[in-house]
Scaffold this motif. Structure first.
Motif: not given
Length: 138
Positions: A47-64
């Protein structure tokens, strides 16, 4: 932090090189590499990391896409109006649980067979949203 990178543990073989390459490009990225223990500690740190970031890179796959935690993290990033960049490492359909958060977003195709070109496309996507790596500004 320029970005939080999220990949499923099953995609570590692709996810870790992506993280290392983004750092080499001069981006300050945060990733849980399995060093967080305990649900409360992990949830507070993500939660803290997401609050303090500018972007969220989602490695998109069946697993994720099948990970309940990934869905929660993408939802949190979306609610906080973070720039989400889906990086597809395989052909996969976006599940209903993520269609709303990923609707209309520019997706980046990644291939480990063409790593450098793929990394350039990710860097271009980050530049489009105003995030430039340190090595690119010199």
């Amino acid at each position: 932090v320029d970005g939080v990178i999220r990949y499923s543990g099953g995609d570590r073989v692709v996810g870790l090189p992506l993280v290392e390459s983004l750092r080499a490009y001069g981006y300050n990225v945060w990733v849980d590499q399995g060093g967080l223990h305990g649900a409360s500690q992990w949830s507070e740190q993500i939660v803290a990391a997401i609050q303090n970031t500018s972007s969220f890179i989602l490695v998109s796959s069946r697993n994720s896409f099948s990970s309940h935690n990934v869905v929660k993290e993408v939802s949190l990033a979306s609610e906080q109006r973070k720039q989400i960049i889906p990086v597809f490492i395989e052909e996969v359909e976006v599940p209903q649980t993520l269609q709303y958060q990923l609707a209309g977003l520019q997706r980046v195709e990644y291939s480990d067979l063409d790593h450098e070109d793929s990394m350039q496309r990710i860097a271009e996507a980050l530049t489009k949203i105003g995030i430039v790596g340190v090595t690119q500004t010199e």
